[in-house]
Design a protein around this motif. Structure first.
Motif, PDB file in Angstrom:
ATOM      1  N   GLU A   6      57.097  40.958  14.706  1.00 30.23           N
ATOM      2  CA  GLU A   6      57.633  42.075  15.475  1.00 30.23           C
ATOM      3  C   GLU A   6      56.856  42.108  16.782  1.00 30.23           C
ATOM      4  O   GLU A   6      55.636  41.995  16.770  1.00 30.23           O
ATOM      5  CB  GLU A   6      57.441  43.389  14.737  1.00 30.23           C
ATOM      6  CG  GLU A   6      58.114  43.438  13.381  1.00 30.23           C
ATOM      7  CD  GLU A   6      57.796  44.717  12.638  1.00 30.23           C
ATOM      8  OE1 GLU A   6      57.928  45.807  13.245  1.00 30.23           O
ATOM      9  OE2 GLU A   6      57.404  44.630  11.473  1.00 30.23           O
ATOM     10  N   THR A   8      56.793  43.538  21.193  1.00 32.10           N
ATOM     11  CA  THR A   8      57.322  44.185  22.391  1.00 32.10           C
ATOM     12  C   THR A   8      56.518  43.678  23.579  1.00 32.10           C
ATOM     13  O   THR A   8      55.349  43.312  23.442  1.00 32.10           O
ATOM     14  CB  THR A   8      57.209  45.725  22.345  1.00 32.10           C
ATOM     15  OG1 THR A   8      55.849  46.086  22.155  1.00 32.10           O
ATOM     16  CG2 THR A   8      58.055  46.310  21.244  1.00 32.10           C
ATOM     17  N   ARG A  25      62.360  36.649  24.721  1.00 31.41           N
ATOM     18  CA  ARG A  25      63.595  36.414  23.960  1.00 31.41           C
ATOM     19  C   ARG A  25      63.869  34.929  23.824  1.00 31.41           C
ATOM     20  O   ARG A  25      64.188  34.432  22.742  1.00 31.41           O
ATOM     21  CB  ARG A  25      64.769  37.102  24.664  1.00 31.41           C
ATOM     22  CG  ARG A  25      66.082  36.912  23.952  1.00 31.41           C
ATOM     23  CD  ARG A  25      67.232  37.641  24.613  1.00 31.41           C
ATOM     24  NE  ARG A  25      66.786  38.468  25.705  1.00 31.41           N
ATOM     25  CZ  ARG A  25      67.400  38.563  26.882  1.00 31.41           C
ATOM     26  NH1 ARG A  25      68.492  37.887  27.128  1.00 31.41           N
ATOM     27  NH2 ARG A  25      66.924  39.332  27.842  1.00 31.41           N
ATOM     28  N   ASP A  37      66.356  39.513  15.991  1.00 33.55           N
ATOM     29  CA  ASP A  37      66.961  40.756  16.460  1.00 33.55           C
ATOM     30  C   ASP A  37      66.190  41.200  17.695  1.00 33.55           C
ATOM     31  O   ASP A  37      65.019  41.561  17.603  1.00 33.55           O
ATOM     32  CB  ASP A  37      66.897  41.824  15.372  1.00 33.55           C
ATOM     33  CG  ASP A  37      67.588  43.120  15.772  1.00 33.55           C
ATOM     34  OD1 ASP A  37      68.427  43.095  16.695  1.00 33.55           O
ATOM     35  OD2 ASP A  37      67.285  44.158  15.154  1.00 33.55           O
ATOM     36  N   VAL A  38      66.841  41.128  18.847  1.00 36.47           N
ATOM     37  CA  VAL A  38      66.199  41.455  20.115  1.00 36.47           C
ATOM     38  C   VAL A  38      66.835  42.718  20.671  1.00 36.47           C
ATOM     39  O   VAL A  38      68.054  42.810  20.765  1.00 36.47           O
ATOM     40  CB  VAL A  38      66.347  40.287  21.121  1.00 36.47           C
ATOM     41  CG1 VAL A  38      65.759  40.652  22.462  1.00 36.47           C
ATOM     42  CG2 VAL A  38      65.696  39.023  20.563  1.00 36.47           C
ATOM     43  N   ASN A  43      61.558  43.972  18.871  1.00 33.61           N
ATOM     44  CA  ASN A  43      62.176  42.693  18.572  1.00 33.61           C
ATOM     45  C   ASN A  43      61.582  42.155  17.285  1.00 33.61           C
ATOM     46  O   ASN A  43      60.381  42.305  17.052  1.00 33.61           O
ATOM     47  CB  ASN A  43      61.895  41.705  19.701  1.00 33.61           C
ATOM     48  CG  ASN A  43      62.196  42.310  21.056  1.00 33.61           C
ATOM     49  OD1 ASN A  43      63.331  42.457  21.436  1.00 33.61           O
ATOM     50  ND2 ASN A  43      61.160  42.693  21.776  1.00 33.61           N
ATOM     51  N   THR A  44      62.408  41.519  16.465  1.00 33.69           N
ATOM     52  CA  THR A  44      61.921  40.917  15.235  1.00 33.69           C
ATOM     53  C   THR A  44      62.557  39.546  15.047  1.00 33.69           C
ATOM     54  O   THR A  44      63.639  39.272  15.567  1.00 33.69           O
ATOM     55  CB  THR A  44      62.236  41.775  13.994  1.00 33.69           C
ATOM     56  OG1 THR A  44      63.647  41.902  13.857  1.00 33.69           O
ATOM     57  CG2 THR A  44      61.593  43.146  14.078  1.00 33.69           C
TER      58      THR A  44
END
Length: 83
Positions: A6, A8, A25, A37-38, A43-44
């Motif tokens: 995870e 940021t 990304r 998953d952005v 984000n993960t």
């Protein structure tokens, strides 16, 4: 071992993604990770025990080079590969 990263990058802008967010990304999307998953606030991504640390290394190097003054990163064990 299966891991979830995870992360940021800051600062963020809801109107236009800053360069450090774009390269973050790209780093996870091209790292062979899955469940990527952005989003604007977090984000993960998930992957194996070799892929996630390698992606985290690339993410840190690329985002700092792109001007991110702060990167928050957390890695969790979420299971075994194949599950």
């Amino acid at each position: 071992m299966r891991l979830r990263v995870e992360f940021t990058t800051e600062p963020f802008d809801l109107d236009e993604a800053p360069e450090h967010a774009v390269v973050a990304r790209e780093a996870v999307e091209t790292a062979g990770l899955d469940a990527v998953d952005v989003g604007p606030f977090g984000n993960t991504a998930e992957g194996g025990a070799d892929a996630v640390p390698a992606a985290a290394d690339a993410l840190l190097r690329r985002t700092l080079t792109a001007g991110a003054p702060r990167v928050s990163l957390q890695i969790n064990v979420v299971g075994e590969d194949g599950r």
